[in-house]
Motif scaffolding. Sequence first.
Motif, PDB file in Angstrom:
ATOM      1  N   THR A 253     -40.964 -23.235 -36.357  1.00  9.10           N
ATOM      2  CA  THR A 253     -41.400 -23.140 -35.015  1.00  9.10           C
ATOM      3  C   THR A 253     -40.709 -24.035 -34.148  1.00  9.10           C
ATOM      4  OG1 THR A 253     -43.649 -23.688 -35.338  1.00  9.10           O
ATOM      5  CG2 THR A 253     -43.242 -24.447 -33.136  1.00  9.10           C
ATOM      6  N   LYS A 257     -38.280 -24.215 -30.656  1.00  6.19           N
ATOM      7  CA  LYS A 257     -37.866 -24.780 -29.258  1.00  6.19           C
ATOM      8  C   LYS A 257     -36.141 -25.435 -29.976  1.00  6.19           C
ATOM      9  CE  LYS A 257     -41.942 -27.339 -30.550  1.00  6.19           C
ATOM     10  NZ  LYS A 257     -43.124 -28.591 -31.274  1.00  6.19           N
ATOM     11  N   TYR A 274     -43.714 -20.403 -25.682  1.00 12.79           N
ATOM     12  CA  TYR A 274     -42.959 -21.875 -24.572  1.00 12.79           C
ATOM     13  C   TYR A 274     -42.620 -22.306 -23.726  1.00 12.79           C
ATOM     14  CZ  TYR A 274     -44.801 -24.432 -29.468  1.00 12.79           C
ATOM     15  OH  TYR A 274     -45.217 -25.413 -30.415  1.00 12.79           O
ATOM     16  N   LYS A 277     -45.411 -22.719 -21.924  1.00  9.36           N
ATOM     17  CA  LYS A 277     -45.953 -23.775 -22.083  1.00  9.36           C
ATOM     18  C   LYS A 277     -44.939 -24.211 -20.903  1.00  9.36           C
ATOM     19  CE  LYS A 277     -46.860 -27.473 -24.599  1.00  9.36           C
ATOM     20  NZ  LYS A 277     -46.932 -28.323 -26.244  1.00  9.36           N
ATOM     21  N   TYR A 278     -43.234 -24.487 -21.123  1.00 13.94           N
ATOM     22  CA  TYR A 278     -42.401 -25.687 -20.063  1.00 13.94           C
ATOM     23  C   TYR A 278     -42.593 -24.510 -19.249  1.00 13.94           C
ATOM     24  CZ  TYR A 278     -40.973 -26.506 -25.356  1.00 13.94           C
ATOM     25  OH  TYR A 278     -40.841 -26.964 -26.577  1.00 13.94           O
ATOM     26  N   SER A 283     -52.461 -25.841 -22.987  1.00 13.99           N
ATOM     27  CA  SER A 283     -53.402 -26.792 -23.138  1.00 13.99           C
ATOM     28  C   SER A 283     -52.598 -26.634 -25.335  1.00 13.99           C
ATOM     29  CB  SER A 283     -54.613 -26.248 -23.259  1.00 13.99           C
ATOM     30  OG  SER A 283     -54.760 -25.132 -24.487  1.00 13.99           O
ATOM     31  N   GLU A 284     -53.155 -27.787 -26.047  1.00 16.71           N
ATOM     32  CA  GLU A 284     -53.009 -27.865 -26.973  1.00 16.71           C
ATOM     33  C   GLU A 284     -54.004 -26.493 -27.786  1.00 16.71           C
ATOM     34  OE1 GLU A 284     -53.676 -30.838 -30.038  1.00 16.71           O
ATOM     35  OE2 GLU A 284     -53.545 -32.387 -28.381  1.00 16.71           O
ATOM     36  N   LYS A 285     -54.481 -26.127 -27.147  1.00 20.57           N
ATOM     37  CA  LYS A 285     -55.758 -25.493 -27.663  1.00 20.57           C
ATOM     38  C   LYS A 285     -54.908 -23.772 -27.306  1.00 20.57           C
ATOM     39  CE  LYS A 285     -59.675 -23.906 -29.917  1.00 20.57           C
ATOM     40  NZ  LYS A 285     -59.794 -23.854 -31.132  1.00 20.57           N
ATOM     41  N   GLU A 286     -54.472 -24.104 -27.016  1.00 23.25           N
ATOM     42  CA  GLU A 286     -53.914 -22.890 -26.659  1.00 23.25           C
ATOM     43  C   GLU A 286     -52.732 -22.542 -27.167  1.00 23.25           C
ATOM     44  OE1 GLU A 286     -53.574 -20.735 -22.365  1.00 23.25           O
ATOM     45  OE2 GLU A 286     -52.987 -22.849 -22.084  1.00 23.25           O
ATOM     46  N   GLU A 287     -52.064 -23.825 -27.977  1.00 18.37           N
ATOM     47  CA  GLU A 287     -50.835 -23.252 -28.398  1.00 18.37           C
ATOM     48  C   GLU A 287     -51.494 -23.670 -29.960  1.00 18.37           C
ATOM     49  OE1 GLU A 287     -47.488 -26.833 -29.548  1.00 18.37           O
ATOM     50  OE2 GLU A 287     -48.315 -27.302 -27.804  1.00 18.37           O
ATOM     51  N   ASP A 288     -52.056 -24.539 -30.241  1.00 20.39           N
ATOM     52  CA  ASP A 288     -52.456 -24.454 -32.348  1.00 20.39           C
ATOM     53  C   ASP A 288     -53.038 -22.556 -31.842  1.00 20.39           C
ATOM     54  OD1 ASP A 288     -52.294 -27.010 -32.345  1.00 20.39           O
ATOM     55  OD2 ASP A 288     -54.522 -27.087 -31.812  1.00 20.39           O
ATOM     56  N   LYS A 291     -50.134 -20.364 -32.618  1.00 15.44           N
ATOM     57  CA  LYS A 291     -49.301 -20.929 -34.245  1.00 15.44           C
ATOM     58  C   LYS A 291     -50.216 -20.342 -35.051  1.00 15.44           C
ATOM     59  CE  LYS A 291     -47.345 -25.179 -33.198  1.00 15.44           C
ATOM     60  NZ  LYS A 291     -47.531 -26.796 -33.357  1.00 15.44           N
TER      61      LYS A 291
END
Length: 534
Positions: A253, A257, A274, A277-278, A283-288, A291
Amino acid sequence: MTISTSFVYAALALWAVKKLVDQVSNRKRAPYPPGPKPLPLIGNVLDFPSSSLAQEYVEWGKKYNSPILHAEALGNHVLILNNREDAIALLEQHAKLYSDRPQMPIFELMGWEFNVELLPYGDEWRQHRRVCQQHFNPQTARKYEALQMDKVRGFLQALIETPEQFDAHNKVLSISLTMNMMYGYDIKSIDDRVIEVAEAGNVIGSRLMAPGGSLINIFPLLRHIPPWVPGATSHKEAQEVKSLTEEMMRIPTEFVKKSLADGTAVSSLVTDFYEKKYSVGASEKEEDIIKNIAYTVYGAASDTTISASGTFFCQMALNPHIQKRAQEELDRVVGSKRLPTLDDRKSLPYLEAIYRELLRFKPPLPLSVPHSLAAEDHHYKGYFIPKAVSERAMTHDEEAYPDPFAFKPERFIDEKGKLNDDDRVLAYGFGRRICVGKSIASSSLHLKIPSPSVKVVRNLNRRYMQLWLQIASVLACFTIEKSRDKDGKEIEIDTTYEESGLLMMAATTRRKRQFECSFIPRSPAVKKLILEGI
């Protein structure tokens, strides 16, 4: 009396009360399916072997004259399905009931509760599945085909240079391809830190999940004991697994970045997320979720393809007549002036039969990941089906596959030399929990899978395209033979397998033990052909 001992006695007392209540209620219901007679309190825990559980289930089916079996281990019911018709009837036609997963307290302590394959059936699992369908459909998966071709040809080049290290080359191929697809992270050697931490965590984690590996799995209350308490060994080991797992997720990860910041990033599941996202936010949920999916696919895809390709090398060395027939087909269809491509697949029926037989003969997950019946109990064929874990050992059903422990690709070929209708790979599972990594072969190879899973299957990624391409490319370039000692005598091949994971309540991963074999280039032009293809 220590805290841990108090917890054990309290949990044991509650369990004994529950068993007495169950025994009273059981007198009023239909019988369980047949199976070995359980002992008081511990049930059938002593009947489960420490390895080769799928083969043992086949023997149970013969002994109790039933394709549906029942056993109990430490209060947990296990339903065993040795017949595909029963599996379809329960796991697909009643998918709403049978789509849960067995939950173990040790998962959360190890940080493995995010594994998509182990998620309980519910909204969180649906969110993860929705993202899988968006990113692993046939259209988006096509962008990875060039990467697959490049990695397989790199594997061929490694075989030319150091064929005796084929096992390491095979491992690098499977792991590197998956890490590239998920993170854009290129692995060149099995000494990569990502592999080291992932394998170290899996070794300890598999031990904790094994029968008797941790009392926490038997007495869930023990999970509340602090790790510093004397004797809390499982807690300390679980903490170590969690740390290793976090490290494995952190390395690629952070690589993503950094590569985005440096302008060197390549397209991958996590990289593309990412970038989104940038630019527009996420959302943090989407990121989780991204991952979780990336880590799950890395573990599942790497292990299963390593297992299947190891079986392929072994069986080709043991069955030169099968190898020769496949090479004759390749020579006739592909010729000797180019390497096979994914477009050739529909024209190579015998090679496809080898692929199917590999995943039937020694499926990487011999029992797959178990389903768990939802809150309610169920009745089927006059039997009472409790809230149970369902496992299966149907790839060696003698009625469906005569001489099931022999490697015979021709079982998938009809009298006209064409592929027969048996095109369902049972190793991928059933129903709504069918393997997320299950591939579709090509637009011309249709999967005859009943609703509701057919839509899911046709919208999954092409992970096993690597396996098919690897098989075709190796056979086009090399003849695989038994190795010889200094006196020229053939070295016999070790045909045994290693299994890791939880044997009673979750999937075990089967991997071929290391063995020796030789890769002989089929012509002097092979090296040039491989180099030109890279």
